[in-house]
Write a protein that holds these residues in place. Sequence first.
Motif, PDB file in Angstrom:
ATOM      1  N   ILE A  94      27.671 -21.405  21.646  1.00 33.62           N
ATOM      2  CA  ILE A  94      26.470 -20.602  21.950  1.00 33.62           C
ATOM      3  C   ILE A  94      26.161 -20.660  23.455  1.00 33.62           C
ATOM      4  O   ILE A  94      25.874 -19.635  24.085  1.00 33.62           O
ATOM      5  N   PHE A  95      26.247 -21.852  24.033  1.00 41.15           N
ATOM      6  CA  PHE A  95      25.924 -21.971  25.449  1.00 41.15           C
ATOM      7  C   PHE A  95      26.989 -21.325  26.341  1.00 41.15           C
ATOM      8  O   PHE A  95      26.669 -20.881  27.445  1.00 41.15           O
ATOM      9  N   TRP A 140      27.026 -25.327  19.230  1.00 45.12           N
ATOM     10  CA  TRP A 140      26.112 -25.137  20.371  1.00 45.12           C
ATOM     11  C   TRP A 140      26.868 -24.989  21.679  1.00 45.12           C
ATOM     12  O   TRP A 140      26.415 -24.299  22.585  1.00 45.12           O
ATOM     13  N   LEU A 141      28.032 -25.632  21.769  1.00 47.46           N
ATOM     14  CA  LEU A 141      28.854 -25.423  22.973  1.00 47.46           C
ATOM     15  C   LEU A 141      29.269 -23.961  23.068  1.00 47.46           C
ATOM     16  O   LEU A 141      29.257 -23.355  24.135  1.00 47.46           O
TER      17      LEU A 141
END
Lengths: 186, 166
Positions: free
Chosen positions: A28-29, A25-26
């Motif tokens: 993706i963000f 998710w890091l």
Amino acid sequence: MRHLKAFFSSVPKYLLWAVLSTLFWLWIFTILNDAPAEKKVTLYADVPVLADPGLSVCLEQDLPEGIRMVRAHSFSYVMFGDAALTGADIFIVKGSDAERYRESFAPLPEAFAKRYPDALSVNGSPSGIRVFDAETGTGAACSYITYAEPGTAAEDYYLFFGAESLHCGRQDTAAYRIAELFLQLP
Amino acid sequence: MDAITELYPAGTAARLEKQNRIWRAITAGVAFASLAACIVLCVLTGTANAAAMELRVCLISLLGGWTVIFLYTHFVTGGKRQLAHLSTLSEEPRKAVTGTVTLDARRIAIRGSITVQTLLVNDGTQTRRVSISASRTKALPALPARLTVYTVHGYAVAWEAKDAAS
């Protein structure tokens, strides 16, 4: 005891998931919060405190065509490399540092040079627009930028356009529009 | 003659399969709900709320993933193992051992299979060991008792009470 043993036998799976999902998710963000240089205007300020993302959000209120986002960072944001810094569109630096970074700055476009006749000259041409006056303590975007920390001597700050900016040309004037917006911020 | 009590009555497999399907559906539901929530939050992410959204997405993903791991490990896999074990017990013939039966309280988790306990069947001359699924021990009468225990592949599948005289 039996449930405790069952739980501890599963701990590696839980830890692995924690690490993998967080990294995923890091990543993706990082993608979500970034855009290619041609669709982004970047402002770097060599100031003690910069309200991030407050300033970026404010500068994104009226995005020029073709621009997806504005990113405002302090210089400390790029502590591990200066590639992002050299490609930036707008710089806010102290007047005393202007000579040091002079190769990174582009001359002001004619419209700006006419509007700001007291612009700071670098490389023999007007390049820097004063954004903070140390004498009066007033300047642009003071709600988002702390130009002088209490107890330290204040200095004038200037806005420069990046020499390698993709948005400081005749076709693409996005950096100029963002700079105008910046200069109007309280 | 006493009636034989089956440890795995008719319909056990169907019930286990149904339970397993339900747990699979719940696990998949949690996984999809977590993923959907993360995607929605990503769509709603902007410059102003990026940090908060990132934290929320990481937390949802983390907790959702942990829930899925828990459900899958404890319920889906457990159910599958019970079913696989059950399929091996449907074979014939059954063997019978009669004696005074006691239950060893120790539980042994067989890697990749079910958790078992051991029934000790003493016929007066020797003690035989019969494995029993730990989940089926509740179907036994109060122990110690004199029983005939029916086994398949060394696992108890049924029991029959015997009076002391027989």
